[in-house]
Design an enzyme around this catalytic site. Structure first.
Site, PDB file in Angstrom:
ATOM      1  N   SER A  14      -1.585   7.788 -23.552  1.00 44.23           N
ATOM      2  CA  SER A  14      -2.471   7.828 -22.379  1.00 44.23           C
ATOM      3  C   SER A  14      -1.678   7.667 -21.084  1.00 44.23           C
ATOM      4  O   SER A  14      -1.915   8.369 -20.097  1.00 44.23           O
ATOM      5  CB  SER A  14      -3.501   6.696 -22.460  1.00 44.23           C
ATOM      6  OG  SER A  14      -4.373   6.918 -23.522  1.00 44.23           O
ATOM      7  N   ARG A  18      -0.849  10.356 -17.734  1.00 42.03           N
ATOM      8  CA  ARG A  18      -1.167   9.965 -16.355  1.00 42.03           C
ATOM      9  C   ARG A  18       0.085   9.922 -15.489  1.00 42.03           C
ATOM     10  O   ARG A  18       0.071  10.338 -14.323  1.00 42.03           O
ATOM     11  CB  ARG A  18      -1.874   8.602 -16.369  1.00 42.03           C
ATOM     12  CG  ARG A  18      -3.297   8.698 -16.933  1.00 42.03           C
ATOM     13  CD  ARG A  18      -3.750   7.354 -17.488  1.00 42.03           C
ATOM     14  NE  ARG A  18      -5.163   7.334 -17.845  1.00 42.03           N
ATOM     15  CZ  ARG A  18      -5.680   7.817 -18.986  1.00 42.03           C
ATOM     16  NH1 ARG A  18      -4.876   8.389 -19.874  1.00 42.03           N
ATOM     17  NH2 ARG A  18      -6.973   7.741 -19.237  1.00 42.03           N
ATOM     18  N   ARG A 112     -14.535  20.659 -28.639  1.00 45.50           N
ATOM     19  CA  ARG A 112     -14.890  19.353 -28.053  1.00 45.50           C
ATOM     20  C   ARG A 112     -15.689  19.501 -26.758  1.00 45.50           C
ATOM     21  O   ARG A 112     -15.518  20.457 -26.012  1.00 45.50           O
ATOM     22  CB  ARG A 112     -13.598  18.535 -27.841  1.00 45.50           C
ATOM     23  CG  ARG A 112     -12.923  18.277 -29.182  1.00 45.50           C
ATOM     24  CD  ARG A 112     -11.677  17.470 -29.059  1.00 45.50           C
ATOM     25  NE  ARG A 112     -11.938  16.114 -28.625  1.00 45.50           N
ATOM     26  CZ  ARG A 112     -10.983  15.223 -28.360  1.00 45.50           C
ATOM     27  NH1 ARG A 112      -9.712  15.573 -28.490  1.00 45.50           N
ATOM     28  NH2 ARG A 112     -11.288  14.022 -27.973  1.00 45.50           N
ATOM     29  N   SER A 156     -15.997   6.571 -21.300  1.00 43.21           N
ATOM     30  CA  SER A 156     -14.883   7.476 -21.591  1.00 43.21           C
ATOM     31  C   SER A 156     -13.847   7.390 -20.493  1.00 43.21           C
ATOM     32  O   SER A 156     -14.120   7.685 -19.327  1.00 43.21           O
ATOM     33  CB  SER A 156     -15.398   8.920 -21.704  1.00 43.21           C
ATOM     34  OG  SER A 156     -14.321   9.826 -21.539  1.00 43.21           O
ATOM     35  N   ASP A 307      -9.618   4.536 -30.858  1.00 42.03           N
ATOM     36  CA  ASP A 307      -8.643   5.326 -31.619  1.00 42.03           C
ATOM     37  C   ASP A 307      -8.143   4.596 -32.866  1.00 42.03           C
ATOM     38  O   ASP A 307      -7.434   5.176 -33.693  1.00 42.03           O
ATOM     39  CB  ASP A 307      -7.450   5.699 -30.723  1.00 42.03           C
ATOM     40  CG  ASP A 307      -7.867   6.682 -29.628  1.00 42.03           C
ATOM     41  OD1 ASP A 307      -8.908   7.345 -29.783  1.00 42.03           O
ATOM     42  OD2 ASP A 307      -7.147   6.779 -28.621  1.00 42.03           O
ATOM     43  N   LYS A 334     -14.115  13.660 -31.639  1.00 43.14           N
ATOM     44  CA  LYS A 334     -12.664  13.480 -31.445  1.00 43.14           C
ATOM     45  C   LYS A 334     -11.943  14.724 -31.993  1.00 43.14           C
ATOM     46  O   LYS A 334     -12.558  15.768 -32.152  1.00 43.14           O
ATOM     47  CB  LYS A 334     -12.210  12.193 -32.143  1.00 43.14           C
ATOM     48  CG  LYS A 334     -12.750  10.937 -31.465  1.00 43.14           C
ATOM     49  CD  LYS A 334     -12.150  10.775 -30.090  1.00 43.14           C
ATOM     50  CE  LYS A 334     -12.719   9.586 -29.350  1.00 43.14           C
ATOM     51  NZ  LYS A 334     -12.281   9.542 -27.955  1.00 43.14           N
TER      52      LYS A 334
HETATM   53  C1  S3P Z   1      -7.992   8.584 -23.850  1.00 44.25           C
HETATM   54  C2  S3P Z   1      -9.285   8.160 -23.913  1.00 44.25           C
HETATM   55  C3  S3P Z   1     -10.071   8.114 -25.152  1.00 44.25           C
HETATM   56  C4  S3P Z   1      -9.179   8.180 -26.374  1.00 44.25           C
HETATM   57  C5  S3P Z   1      -8.140   9.264 -26.263  1.00 44.25           C
HETATM   58  C6  S3P Z   1      -7.252   9.012 -25.050  1.00 44.25           C
HETATM   59  C7  S3P Z   1      -7.304   8.603 -22.541  1.00 44.25           C
HETATM   60  O1  S3P Z   1     -10.958   9.214 -25.174  1.00 44.25           O
HETATM   61  O2  S3P Z   1      -9.950   8.383 -27.547  1.00 44.25           O
HETATM   62  O3  S3P Z   1      -7.331   9.290 -27.431  1.00 44.25           O
HETATM   63  O4  S3P Z   1      -6.069   8.717 -22.498  1.00 44.25           O
HETATM   64  O5  S3P Z   1      -8.008   8.495 -21.522  1.00 44.25           O
HETATM   65  P1  S3P Z   1     -12.401   9.154 -24.448  1.00 44.25           P
HETATM   66  O6  S3P Z   1     -12.183   9.074 -22.999  1.00 44.25           O
HETATM   67  O7  S3P Z   1     -13.072  10.443 -24.844  1.00 44.25           O
HETATM   68  O8  S3P Z   1     -13.084   7.966 -25.017  1.00 44.25           O
END
Ligand code: S3P
Length: 421
Positions: A14, A18, A112, A156, A307, A334
């Protein structure tokens, strides 16, 4: 099986996405350390290059140089591969750019839901055209955005981050409220980079870009991935004996819900050497074999361990008693329909698991687990069941293991190193 050793997980997925995007949106040279070099991170790097940004190669153990600049209209469709974070956050970034871009992904990503992001971005002023209902491919043409306040129906981080990035690139304040707090890496990175953002409970107020884009060179360090570490933690818990030291793991409280659940199940986990890297808490985790008992995981705990549910469900199958995961309907959208596949695969191995409404039930037992697992190309299912396969007496065959490269390159080598299997 005995676990032993010291190991570090790969860079946080994540935070890598970013960091790459914010570096690309700056107007300076940025050096990124500890970056994840998995397929998903490479998807973000590739898309940024298509937008005219110079992003160096993503190589394990090497810093990545990004030269931020004004983005230009891509000549070809932006292929986000398997990465939901790439496409959703990129939609946010593109919402503030006055050119057209078409985005797509692999078969899993095209299934998705995207409207959760494109609907609010459209309300902000972006023009979005979908070719296939709720999914990809999508064409976005950013423009002059209006300041925006949003009550999100889902917790989310991808949605929240898309709106914050749209605020940044569109130069407008954005306020988002979530039903439950999701991972807050975007908020932390915004603040670390000097952006004006305030958090009040479940509400995030971004007050506008201020002095952004940054023009003085800077560095960012990405900590180890909490979700990747979870597989190693689980392997240690299910071992017959031994203990494991996992160093440089992100312990951001919006990501460590799994540690709290594991402790409730009886796990023996200690965090030491806690420090902060670029606004993110990081620690070393010490974990030893433990007999586990079942627990109830409440709906408001789910965003903090979303996750980790495949792995926690695998552990629950080895615990005493029943474990219930409440309100995990998000798992249906997912990389695969994780909710159904966790239950069917556990049953295929001889464990009792069922889905009732949006709840997942797993009954623990100490019977050896054996059989065939269909991963549907989903990295977290592949890794969770591979870990379950290290349990003494189990005979688990996986449909594939290559998908682990989506988030954890070298996963099998690391698992073999710590478990000797
Ligand atoms: C993530 C947010 C989550 C997570 C994904 C990574 C992110 O998804 O399941 O693996 O980096 O912001 P959601 O925002 O759909 O919950």
């Amino acid at each position: 099986m005995r676990v032993q050793g010291t190991i570090s997980p790969p860079g946080d997925k994540s935070i890598t996405h970013r960091a790459l995007m914010l570096a690309a949106l700056s107007r300076t040279r940025v050096e990124l350390m500890g970056v994840l070099t998995a397929h998903d991170a490479k998807s973000t790097a590739r898309v940024l290059r298509q937008l005219g940004v110079k992003v160096g190669p993503l190589r394990r153990g090497q810093p990545v140089e990004v030269c931020g600049r004004a983005w230009r209209r891509p000549k070809e469709t932006l292929n986000c591969g398997n990465s939901g974070t790439t496409v959703r956050l990129m939609l946010g970034c593109l919402a503030g750019h006055r050119f057209e871009a078409r985005l797509t992904g692999d078969a899993s990503l095209r299934r998705r839901p995207m409207k959760r992001v494109t609907d609010p971005l459209t309300e902000m002023g972006a023009k979005v055209t979908g070719e296939d209902g709720d999914g990809l491919p999508i064409t976005i043409c950013g423009g002059s955005l209006a300041q925006y306040r949003y009550e999100s129906p889902v917790a989310s981080a991808q949605l929240k981050s898309a709106l914050l990035l749209a605020g940044l690139t569109g130069g407008v304040p954005v306020s988002v409220r979530e039903p439950v707090r999701s991972r807050d890496h975007t908020e932390r990175l915004f603040r670390y980079l000097g952006l004006d953002l305030e958090v009040n409970g479940n509400r995030i107020d971004f007050r506008g870009p201020g002095d952004w884009p940054l023009t003085d060179p800077f560095e960012l360090q990405v900590p180890g991935d909490a979700s990747s570490a979870a597989f190693l933690v689980a392997a240690a818990i299910m071992a017959d004996s031994g203990e494991l030291e996992i160093t440089n793991v992100g312990v951001n409280p919006t990501r460590t819900g799994y540690l709290r659940v594991l402790e409730r199940m009886g796990a023996n986990i200690e965090c030491a050497n806690e420090t902060e890297i670029c606004g993110e808490p990081v620690a070393d985790i010490h974990v030893a074999q433990t007999d586990m008992c079942g627990t109830e995981v409440e709906a408001d705990e789910i965003p903090g361990l979303i996750d980790e549910i495949p792995m926690l469900a695998g552990l629950a199958a080895r615990a005493t008693g029943e474990t219930v995961f409440r309100s995990v309907g998000e798992l249906r959208v997912k990389e695969s329909n994780r909710l159904e596949l966790i239950a069917t695969n556990l049953r295929a191995l001889g464990a009792a698991a069922s889905v009732e409404g949006d709840d997942l039930y797993v009954e623990g037992s100490d019977r050896p687990l054996s059989g065939w697992v269909e991963t549907a190309g989903d990295h977290r299912l592949a890794m969770a069941f591979a870990v379950l396969g290290t349990v003494q007496g189990s005979e688990i065959k996986l449909s594939e293991m290559g998908s682990a490269g989506v988030s954890y390159p070298g996963f099998l080598d690391d698992l073999r190193m710590v478990t000797g299997r």
